[in-house]
Design a protein around this motif. Structure first.
Motif, PDB file in Angstrom:
ATOM      1  N   LYS A  79       0.862  -1.176   0.000  1.00  0.00           N
ATOM      2  CA  LYS A  79       0.000   0.000   0.000  1.00  0.00           C
ATOM      3  C   LYS A  79       0.897   1.222   0.000  1.00  0.00           C
ATOM      4  O   LYS A  79       2.052   1.177   0.413  1.00  0.00           O
ATOM      5  CB  LYS A  79      -0.875   0.028   1.252  1.00  0.00           C
ATOM      6  CG  LYS A  79      -1.954  -1.011   1.283  1.00  0.00           C
ATOM      7  CD  LYS A  79      -2.789  -0.838   2.529  1.00  0.00           C
ATOM      8  CE  LYS A  79      -3.890  -1.867   2.592  1.00  0.00           C
ATOM      9  NZ  LYS A  79      -4.682  -1.731   3.820  1.00  0.00           N
ATOM     10  N   ILE A  80       0.352   2.337  -0.426  1.00  0.00           N
ATOM     11  CA  ILE A  80       1.122   3.582  -0.496  1.00  0.00           C
ATOM     12  C   ILE A  80       1.675   3.936   0.874  1.00  0.00           C
ATOM     13  O   ILE A  80       2.840   4.325   1.003  1.00  0.00           O
ATOM     14  CB  ILE A  80       0.246   4.719  -1.061  1.00  0.00           C
ATOM     15  CG1 ILE A  80      -0.101   4.419  -2.515  1.00  0.00           C
ATOM     16  CG2 ILE A  80       0.935   6.060  -0.932  1.00  0.00           C
ATOM     17  CD1 ILE A  80      -1.142   5.344  -3.106  1.00  0.00           C
ATOM     18  N   GLU A  81       0.860   3.783   1.926  1.00  0.00           N
ATOM     19  CA  GLU A  81       1.300   4.114   3.276  1.00  0.00           C
ATOM     20  C   GLU A  81       2.458   3.217   3.714  1.00  0.00           C
ATOM     21  O   GLU A  81       3.420   3.683   4.324  1.00  0.00           O
ATOM     22  CB  GLU A  81       0.144   3.966   4.282  1.00  0.00           C
ATOM     23  CG  GLU A  81      -1.013   4.899   4.041  1.00  0.00           C
ATOM     24  CD  GLU A  81      -2.030   4.344   3.048  1.00  0.00           C
ATOM     25  OE1 GLU A  81      -1.981   3.147   2.710  1.00  0.00           O
ATOM     26  OE2 GLU A  81      -2.857   5.141   2.577  1.00  0.00           O
ATOM     27  N   GLU A  82       2.358   1.918   3.405  1.00  0.00           N
ATOM     28  CA  GLU A  82       3.415   0.980   3.780  1.00  0.00           C
ATOM     29  C   GLU A  82       4.712   1.310   3.059  1.00  0.00           C
ATOM     30  O   GLU A  82       5.796   1.273   3.649  1.00  0.00           O
ATOM     31  CB  GLU A  82       2.985  -0.453   3.460  1.00  0.00           C
ATOM     32  CG  GLU A  82       1.845  -0.949   4.320  1.00  0.00           C
ATOM     33  CD  GLU A  82       1.274  -2.264   3.841  1.00  0.00           C
ATOM     34  OE1 GLU A  82       1.469  -2.619   2.661  1.00  0.00           O
ATOM     35  OE2 GLU A  82       0.610  -2.944   4.643  1.00  0.00           O
ATOM     36  N   LYS A  83       4.612   1.633   1.777  1.00  0.00           N
ATOM     37  CA  LYS A  83       5.808   1.983   1.015  1.00  0.00           C
ATOM     38  C   LYS A  83       6.433   3.261   1.550  1.00  0.00           C
ATOM     39  O   LYS A  83       7.658   3.360   1.679  1.00  0.00           O
ATOM     40  CB  LYS A  83       5.475   2.145  -0.471  1.00  0.00           C
ATOM     41  CG  LYS A  83       6.716   2.471  -1.298  1.00  0.00           C
ATOM     42  CD  LYS A  83       6.450   2.391  -2.758  1.00  0.00           C
ATOM     43  CE  LYS A  83       7.624   2.705  -3.635  1.00  0.00           C
ATOM     44  NZ  LYS A  83       8.879   3.057  -3.068  1.00  0.00           N
ATOM     45  N   THR A  84       5.600   4.246   1.889  1.00  0.00           N
ATOM     46  CA  THR A  84       6.105   5.500   2.439  1.00  0.00           C
ATOM     47  C   THR A  84       6.845   5.253   3.746  1.00  0.00           C
ATOM     48  O   THR A  84       7.937   5.797   3.963  1.00  0.00           O
ATOM     49  CB  THR A  84       4.942   6.492   2.667  1.00  0.00           C
ATOM     50  OG1 THR A  84       4.285   6.713   1.418  1.00  0.00           O
ATOM     51  CG2 THR A  84       5.435   7.815   3.225  1.00  0.00           C
ATOM     52  N   ILE A  85       6.289   4.427   4.605  1.00  0.00           N
ATOM     53  CA  ILE A  85       6.943   4.108   5.880  1.00  0.00           C
ATOM     54  C   ILE A  85       8.283   3.427   5.638  1.00  0.00           C
ATOM     55  O   ILE A  85       9.292   3.782   6.264  1.00  0.00           O
ATOM     56  CB  ILE A  85       6.022   3.239   6.755  1.00  0.00           C
ATOM     57  CG1 ILE A  85       4.852   4.075   7.259  1.00  0.00           C
ATOM     58  CG2 ILE A  85       6.793   2.628   7.932  1.00  0.00           C
ATOM     59  CD1 ILE A  85       3.765   3.275   7.948  1.00  0.00           C
ATOM     60  N   ASP A  87      10.185   3.622   2.987  1.00  0.00           N
ATOM     61  CA  ASP A  87      11.107   4.614   2.423  1.00  0.00           C
ATOM     62  C   ASP A  87      11.648   5.538   3.504  1.00  0.00           C
ATOM     63  O   ASP A  87      12.839   5.875   3.511  1.00  0.00           O
ATOM     64  CB  ASP A  87      10.421   5.440   1.328  1.00  0.00           C
ATOM     65  CG  ASP A  87      10.150   4.641   0.063  1.00  0.00           C
ATOM     66  OD1 ASP A  87      10.747   3.549  -0.099  1.00  0.00           O
ATOM     67  OD2 ASP A  87       9.346   5.107  -0.767  1.00  0.00           O
ATOM     68  N   MET A  88      10.781   5.947   4.427  1.00  0.00           N
ATOM     69  CA  MET A  88      11.221   6.829   5.513  1.00  0.00           C
ATOM     70  C   MET A  88      12.188   6.116   6.451  1.00  0.00           C
ATOM     71  O   MET A  88      13.183   6.703   6.897  1.00  0.00           O
ATOM     72  CB  MET A  88      10.013   7.343   6.299  1.00  0.00           C
ATOM     73  CG  MET A  88       9.194   8.364   5.565  1.00  0.00           C
ATOM     74  SD  MET A  88       7.800   8.853   6.607  1.00  0.00           S
ATOM     75  CE  MET A  88       7.100  10.133   5.609  1.00  0.00           C
ATOM     76  N   GLN A  89      11.913   4.849   6.739  1.00  0.00           N
ATOM     77  CA  GLN A  89      12.809   4.076   7.597  1.00  0.00           C
ATOM     78  C   GLN A  89      14.178   3.921   6.943  1.00  0.00           C
ATOM     79  O   GLN A  89      15.215   4.024   7.608  1.00  0.00           O
ATOM     80  CB  GLN A  89      12.207   2.699   7.910  1.00  0.00           C
ATOM     81  CG  GLN A  89      11.024   2.772   8.847  1.00  0.00           C
ATOM     82  CD  GLN A  89      10.320   1.442   9.005  1.00  0.00           C
ATOM     83  OE1 GLN A  89      10.409   0.557   8.144  1.00  0.00           O
ATOM     84  NE2 GLN A  89       9.584   1.299  10.100  1.00  0.00           N
ATOM     85  N   ARG A  91      15.497   6.011   4.805  1.00  0.00           N
ATOM     86  CA  ARG A  91      16.138   7.339   4.851  1.00  0.00           C
ATOM     87  C   ARG A  91      16.696   7.634   6.245  1.00  0.00           C
ATOM     88  O   ARG A  91      17.783   8.186   6.380  1.00  0.00           O
ATOM     89  CB  ARG A  91      15.119   8.408   4.439  1.00  0.00           C
ATOM     90  CG  ARG A  91      15.663   9.812   4.444  1.00  0.00           C
ATOM     91  CD  ARG A  91      16.672  10.019   3.325  1.00  0.00           C
ATOM     92  NE  ARG A  91      17.109  11.395   3.333  1.00  0.00           N
ATOM     93  CZ  ARG A  91      18.336  11.792   3.099  1.00  0.00           C
ATOM     94  NH1 ARG A  91      19.264  10.912   2.777  1.00  0.00           N
ATOM     95  NH2 ARG A  91      18.654  13.055   3.136  1.00  0.00           N
TER      96      ARG A  91
END
Length: 114
Positions: A79-85, A87-89, A91
């Motif tokens: 999901k978009i939210e899972e991918k964003t998390i 990616d943030m982790q 980074r």
């Protein structure tokens, strides 16, 4: 995409099935869930007609109800939210590593000054 005729209440229903993909593809699942919701057919009946288990259809219905636009993403697709998390982790780990390198460099330069 081919259409496959299946019997439902002695009336043929058309379910689009791609020749290249299995019956458990995204479009098949969406059409099946919509058929259950819009036509009000019992899950057990549709399951028998399509050759899938009741539990499978209930799982499809629940997944579609939770997020219709992102339902049935397939394995490996987040999901978009899972991918964003994620990616943030990633980074954060990168920034922490860079910070450690800078700390070590600062200590080396501080020793050279003395």
């Amino acid at each position: 995409m081919d259409t496959e005729n299946r019997e439902c209440d002695n009336k043929p229903i058309k379910v689009e099935v791609s020749e290249d993909e299995s019956e458990n593809n995204k479009e098949f699942k969406i059409q099946t869930v919509k058929m259950i919701q819009e036509q009000g057919k019992p899950v057990a009946q549709v399951a028998r007609e399509l050759g899938v288990s009741d539990n499978t259809l209930y799982r499809w219905i629940n997944e579609f109800k939770q997020d219709p636009t992102n339902a049935f993403r397939g394995s490996g697709n987040l999901k978009i939210e899972e991918k964003t998390i994620l990616d943030m982790q990633k980074r954060i780990r990168q920034l922490e590593m860079e910070n450690e390198i800078l700390k070590k460099a600062m200590h080396i330069f501080a020793k050279d000054r003395n």
